[in-house]
Scaffold this motif. Sequence first.
Motif, PDB file in Angstrom:
ATOM      1  N   ARG A  97       0.841  -1.187   0.000  1.00 13.96           N
ATOM      2  CA  ARG A  97       0.000   0.000   0.000  1.00 13.96           C
ATOM      3  C   ARG A  97       0.881   1.244   0.000  1.00 13.96           C
ATOM      4  O   ARG A  97       1.917   1.302   0.673  1.00 13.96           O
ATOM      5  N   TYR A  98       0.462   2.265  -0.825  1.00  8.97           N
ATOM      6  CA  TYR A  98       1.172   3.539  -0.871  1.00  8.97           C
ATOM      7  C   TYR A  98       0.220   4.655  -0.462  1.00  8.97           C
ATOM      8  O   TYR A  98      -1.014   4.504  -0.483  1.00  8.97           O
ATOM      9  N   VAL A  99       0.800   5.783  -0.119  1.00 12.30           N
ATOM     10  CA  VAL A  99       0.031   6.975   0.219  1.00 12.30           C
ATOM     11  C   VAL A  99       0.316   8.047  -0.816  1.00 12.30           C
ATOM     12  O   VAL A  99       1.480   8.349  -1.108  1.00 12.30           O
ATOM     13  N   ALA A 100      -0.743   8.598  -1.390  1.00  6.65           N
ATOM     14  CA  ALA A 100      -0.584   9.638  -2.410  1.00  6.65           C
ATOM     15  C   ALA A 100      -0.716  11.018  -1.768  1.00  6.65           C
ATOM     16  O   ALA A 100      -1.541  11.222  -0.868  1.00  6.65           O
ATOM     17  N   GLU A 101       0.080  11.963  -2.251  1.00  7.43           N
ATOM     18  CA  GLU A 101       0.077  13.323  -1.710  1.00  7.43           C
ATOM     19  C   GLU A 101      -0.122  14.329  -2.844  1.00  7.43           C
ATOM     20  O   GLU A 101      -0.023  13.983  -4.021  1.00  7.43           O
ATOM     21  N   ASP A 102      -0.374  15.590  -2.450  1.00  6.93           N
ATOM     22  CA  ASP A 102      -0.535  16.687  -3.420  1.00  6.93           C
ATOM     23  C   ASP A 102      -1.541  16.312  -4.503  1.00  6.93           C
ATOM     24  O   ASP A 102      -1.285  16.428  -5.702  1.00  6.93           O
ATOM     25  N   ILE A 103      -2.708  15.841  -4.072  1.00 10.62           N
ATOM     26  CA  ILE A 103      -3.725  15.364  -5.008  1.00 10.62           C
ATOM     27  C   ILE A 103      -4.400  16.529  -5.731  1.00 10.62           C
ATOM     28  O   ILE A 103      -4.753  17.543  -5.117  1.00 10.62           O
ATOM     29  N   ASN A 104      -4.569  16.367  -7.030  1.00 10.76           N
ATOM     30  CA  ASN A 104      -5.305  17.332  -7.842  1.00 10.76           C
ATOM     31  C   ASN A 104      -6.263  16.549  -8.745  1.00 10.76           C
ATOM     32  O   ASN A 104      -5.830  15.780  -9.597  1.00 10.76           O
ATOM     33  N   MET A 105      -7.572  16.741  -8.533  1.00 12.41           N
ATOM     34  CA  MET A 105      -8.564  16.023  -9.326  1.00 12.41           C
ATOM     35  C   MET A 105      -9.094  16.937 -10.426  1.00 12.41           C
ATOM     36  O   MET A 105      -9.506  18.074 -10.147  1.00 12.41           O
ATOM     37  N   VAL A 106      -9.092  16.441 -11.654  1.00 18.38           N
ATOM     38  CA  VAL A 106      -9.618  17.175 -12.802  1.00 18.38           C
ATOM     39  C   VAL A 106     -10.927  16.510 -13.204  1.00 18.38           C
ATOM     40  O   VAL A 106     -10.948  15.354 -13.649  1.00 18.38           O
ATOM     41  N   VAL A 107     -12.034  17.220 -12.991  1.00 16.01           N
ATOM     42  CA  VAL A 107     -13.354  16.644 -13.214  1.00 16.01           C
ATOM     43  C   VAL A 107     -13.494  16.155 -14.653  1.00 16.01           C
ATOM     44  O   VAL A 107     -13.181  16.870 -15.616  1.00 16.01           O
ATOM     45  N   GLY A 108     -13.939  14.907 -14.773  1.00 15.98           N
ATOM     46  CA  GLY A 108     -14.168  14.314 -16.090  1.00 15.98           C
ATOM     47  C   GLY A 108     -12.911  13.833 -16.780  1.00 15.98           C
ATOM     48  O   GLY A 108     -12.995  13.290 -17.893  1.00 15.98           O
ATOM     49  N   GLN A 109     -11.741  14.026 -16.151  1.00 19.63           N
ATOM     50  CA  GLN A 109     -10.490  13.630 -16.797  1.00 19.63           C
ATOM     51  C   GLN A 109      -9.708  12.603 -15.974  1.00 19.63           C
ATOM     52  O   GLN A 109      -9.360  11.547 -16.460  1.00 19.63           O
ATOM     53  N   GLY A 110      -9.438  12.901 -14.694  1.00 20.25           N
ATOM     54  CA  GLY A 110      -8.682  11.972 -13.890  1.00 20.25           C
ATOM     55  C   GLY A 110      -8.085  12.638 -12.665  1.00 20.25           C
ATOM     56  O   GLY A 110      -8.555  13.704 -12.217  1.00 20.25           O
ATOM     57  N   ILE A 111      -7.037  12.009 -12.112  1.00 21.48           N
ATOM     58  CA  ILE A 111      -6.403  12.463 -10.880  1.00 21.48           C
ATOM     59  C   ILE A 111      -4.879  12.493 -11.078  1.00 21.48           C
ATOM     60  O   ILE A 111      -4.318  11.627 -11.762  1.00 21.48           O
ATOM     61  N   GLU A 112      -4.241  13.471 -10.469  1.00 27.05           N
ATOM     62  CA  GLU A 112      -2.783  13.469 -10.423  1.00 27.05           C
ATOM     63  C   GLU A 112      -2.327  13.679  -8.985  1.00 27.05           C
ATOM     64  O   GLU A 112      -3.030  14.295  -8.176  1.00 27.05           O
ATOM     65  N   GLY A 113      -1.171  13.092  -8.657  1.00 29.37           N
ATOM     66  CA  GLY A 113      -0.646  13.215  -7.304  1.00 29.37           C
ATOM     67  C   GLY A 113       0.718  12.548  -7.206  1.00 29.37           C
ATOM     68  O   GLY A 113       1.167  11.862  -8.131  1.00 29.37           O
ATOM     69  N   LYS A 114       1.380  12.780  -6.082  1.00 30.34           N
ATOM     70  CA  LYS A 114       2.726  12.244  -5.882  1.00 30.34           C
ATOM     71  C   LYS A 114       2.681  10.995  -5.006  1.00 30.34           C
ATOM     72  O   LYS A 114       2.006  10.969  -3.976  1.00 30.34           O
TER      73      LYS A 114
END
Length: 806
Positions: free
Chosen positions: A568-585
């Motif tokens: 299991r990993y923990v994601a940080e600095d999450i940015n969700m783009v509605v209708g497109q996806g998610i980015e994070g570290k």
Amino acid sequence: MTDCFHCGQDVPKNIDLSVKINNQVQPMCCPGCQAVAQAIVDSGNESFYTYRTDLNETPEFTLGQLPPSVSEELALYDNPDVLKELGQQVESGQRIQLMIEGITCAACAWLIEQQLQRLPGVKEANLNLTQHRLSVTWEQNQTPLRQVIETIYSLGFKAQPFETDTFQQQLEEEQKRALRRVLLAGLGTMQAMMFAVPLYIGELAGILEKFELYFRFAGMAITTPVILISARPFFKGFIRDIKTKHLTMDVPVSIAIGGAFIASIYSTFVGGEEVYFDSVCMFTFFLLVGRYFETRARLRTGEAGNQLNNVLPRSVTRITTDDEKSEAVIPVNQLNIGDRIRVLPGATIAADGIIQTGHSSVDESIMTGEFLPIHKDTGDQVLAGSLNVENPIEIEVTALGDNTQLSTVMSLLDRAESEKPRMAIMADVIAQYFVGAVLILAAIVFTAWYFIDTDRAFWITLSVLVATCPCALSLATPTALTAATGALRKAGVLITRGHVLESLTQSKRIIFDKTGTLTLGQLSIESVSIAPETELDQTEALAIASALESHSQHPIANAFQALSLEKRYVAEDINMVVGQGIEGKVNGQLYRIGHQGFAAIDSELNPDEQRQQIFLSADDKAIARFVLSDQLRPGSQHAVSSLNQQGIITEMLSGDHSYQVEKIAKELKLQKAQGSISPQGKLDYLSGLNNQDHSIMVGDGINDVPVLARAPISIAVGSASDLAKTHADVILLNQNLKTIAQLLQHARKAKRIIRQNLSWALLYNTSVLPLAAAGLLPPWAAAIGMSASSLIVVFNALRLNSLAKL
């Protein structure tokens, strides 16, 4: 047993309600009495209890006139606080359930409905003949509730707000009174026969005239209490019908009983040739026996719905964590949304909620009909009325009272039982006109026999009145519908509209939505592809993707959140783009997951345009592709196969792209399927179908609401949105599509039995009439025949208490 201080009824053992009146705590039998009594106290009218003279029984009254004490109590129902407790707010005004006393047949129900619907502001009045429950929808500012109830009183019936415990207690008391009347009539029949036999054999036994007179007076003395007590309900109904100028079966029955009794008294005093005190007792006895067993059978079919109201506990254990964790047992009505409660094994869950601590198996059979307990873990939803089987659990309350799914089920069930299909309305109308025709015919028969044989004219007319009472005709449809809907509810199929069973028999087509209906609407990962020259393996890719998706509420995220991963990993600095996806570290590296255009500008993984898929990327390069697929709902293949065998056209309309639609259509062997259909497209397609097909629409989502509302018959699965359920004619609480095929079979069986009942009732009345009119049927035989006819109809309807297996 303690008596309720307000109404005088017995307080059930599991009820602990009270109100402080004149500085003394007084017991109450139900929340309704408690609310009214509290309103009396709060308004400063405690003297009401000091000066009232009536308690258990409402005094007799004339049309349009009520005793002051009754009027004063009814006025309290217009108190806003009391009204809020007893009724519920709906779009068209307010709605309340009332218990009605004094109903004897379908014509009584028709009379109440018609009179109430004439009041300004009354939008709807539907009376459930089986349970004697009246549902009224009205506008309080146009016609106060007091006036609604006073109108019912003025018709000769008694009404009070419905409460389950009070209602059950009332039914038990009614059954006891009915049994006492039957026993008295039976005893009177035996004693009257003892004195009648010597009169019949007369001269053969050498009886002197002075003994004959003694036997006549003895018969009259024995018959009098039978008339005054056992036959009283018939005469009360007769007086009510005369006042309201509306005919029910009590009119011919009362004329027959009263006429025979008065004629026999006259013959006793003037020395006439014959008296029929034994026939009067026997006639009353057979009528009461038939009505008693008929009522018992009909009430038994409605018990399942009443049981739903009784499943909730009266108290719960609430957990508080302000300073330190503590527990306290409190009444259910003191719970609030957000409270946390502890439910022990073997205890019933008191409110809808989410499990916060623990896991257990939960028996939801009271709601779904599924007898096997369902495993529930932390985060899962539990429903009020279900039973905790294995382990203690802590639940955070999300819905209470009228907002629980159990309450929703009950309100929909009440709506279905109050609505009458076309066949039931037709039978009621026929029964009313039939009574009038019988009275006219009886007058003609009496006139004809008066000139043929004066001595026999009265008794032959008596037989005509008794034999042709349309009891069986009035019972033919409602008993069958009640039994059918009760059996379906036990199987987890909730009928919410009265027309459903009748309409289903004409259905030729069924149209399914795909996602959430034929499928579970729960995406799973079908395959994982890793880009060449990527150091990550599938396990690493899934762990990173799961860490990112753990921050999303999108249905796609559930596919990753449900995975059992060792790493299991923990994601940080999450940015969700509605209708497109998610980015994070993750571990300092920036990743993206979502559509190809968002996640990976550069990809060596060839996308499959026909599959649902998302990409995982790092530095704008795709490193993994996840192909997603939905799972078929268990039982869907069996359901479609059974429907095809019944000759029903099976179709699917879905908003998904063609590949998924074609794949599922082929797997389920649907006869027709279309994909990429918008909600408006579904409406247009449904509008273009032949109305004679009586098409069935099955859906679950908010996007299905327009087409569910438009379809001739609509079915929502148990997991559907609340909005979809409220617009559906049928709800599959068990979420098993196989029961749709059983529903169609049961609807056809119900139609056959209703036709059998109506045919039998009409055949009996038309065939027995010539026999009675010709003088070939004595009054006692006519009474037996009429009672037997009603019982045949009721017991034939009870064959619908069980579903056929597929």
